[in-house]
Design a protein around this motif. Sequence first.
Motif, short mmCIF file in Angstrom:
data_model
loop_
_atom_site.label_atom_id
_atom_site.label_comp_id
_atom_site.label_asym_id
_atom_site.label_seq_id
_atom_site.Cartn_x
_atom_site.Cartn_y
_atom_site.Cartn_z
N VAL A 90 0.94 -1.01 0.21
CA VAL A 90 -0.11 0.06 -0.06
C VAL A 90 0.95 1.20 -0.12
O VAL A 90 0.61 2.32 -0.81
N ILE A 91 1.64 1.40 0.86
CA ILE A 91 2.72 2.34 0.65
C ILE A 91 3.65 2.40 -0.50
O ILE A 91 3.72 3.82 -1.05
N ASP A 92 3.88 1.39 -1.04
CA ASP A 92 4.60 1.61 -2.50
C ASP A 92 3.66 2.20 -3.33
O ASP A 92 4.05 2.82 -4.34
N LEU B 146 10.37 -0.06 -1.19
CA LEU B 146 10.62 -1.09 -1.92
C LEU B 146 11.30 -2.04 -1.27
O LEU B 146 11.12 -3.59 -1.37
N THR B 147 12.53 -1.79 -0.80
CA THR B 147 13.51 -2.55 -0.36
C THR B 147 13.49 -2.97 1.25
O THR B 147 14.02 -3.98 1.73
N CYS B 148 12.65 -2.32 1.92
CA CYS B 148 12.56 -2.41 3.40
C CYS B 148 12.13 -3.71 3.93
O CYS B 148 12.67 -4.21 4.90
N PRO B 149 11.25 -4.45 3.37
CA PRO B 149 11.22 -5.74 3.68
C PRO B 149 12.10 -6.87 3.64
O PRO B 149 12.40 -7.86 4.53
N LEU B 150 13.29 -6.52 2.83
CA LEU B 150 14.42 -7.49 2.98
C LEU B 150 15.48 -7.52 4.10
O LEU B 150 15.77 -8.26 4.37
#
Length: 109
Positions: free
Chosen positions: A57-59, A99-103
Amino acid sequence: MRSKKKIIAAAVSAFCFVQMMSITAYASGDVAGAVTSTWTTARAQVVSVVNNVVFPVIDVILAVLLFVKITLAYLDYRKHGQLEWTPIAIIFGCLIFSLTCPLYIWSII
């Protein structure tokens, strides 16, 4: 007699209600242990919801905001001949971060 029964029934039900609401909750004193055990129990569900719902949602919001800002910057450039890159770069950086935060965010937390 009937009025006396109503008064007794009301008093007994009020007494039971008071007893039900005044039940003492005893804490073990180990608040940190309780929080840690709760987090380890719910961690998988929290990670799943955040990775599959919150970050997308943030993306999407940031992507739409980026395209709107690029369009407005282009229209401003055509009108005034001046292009402002700072807001576009900030929104793009936030989009890349989200976009890369969940990694890596779950290894930090």
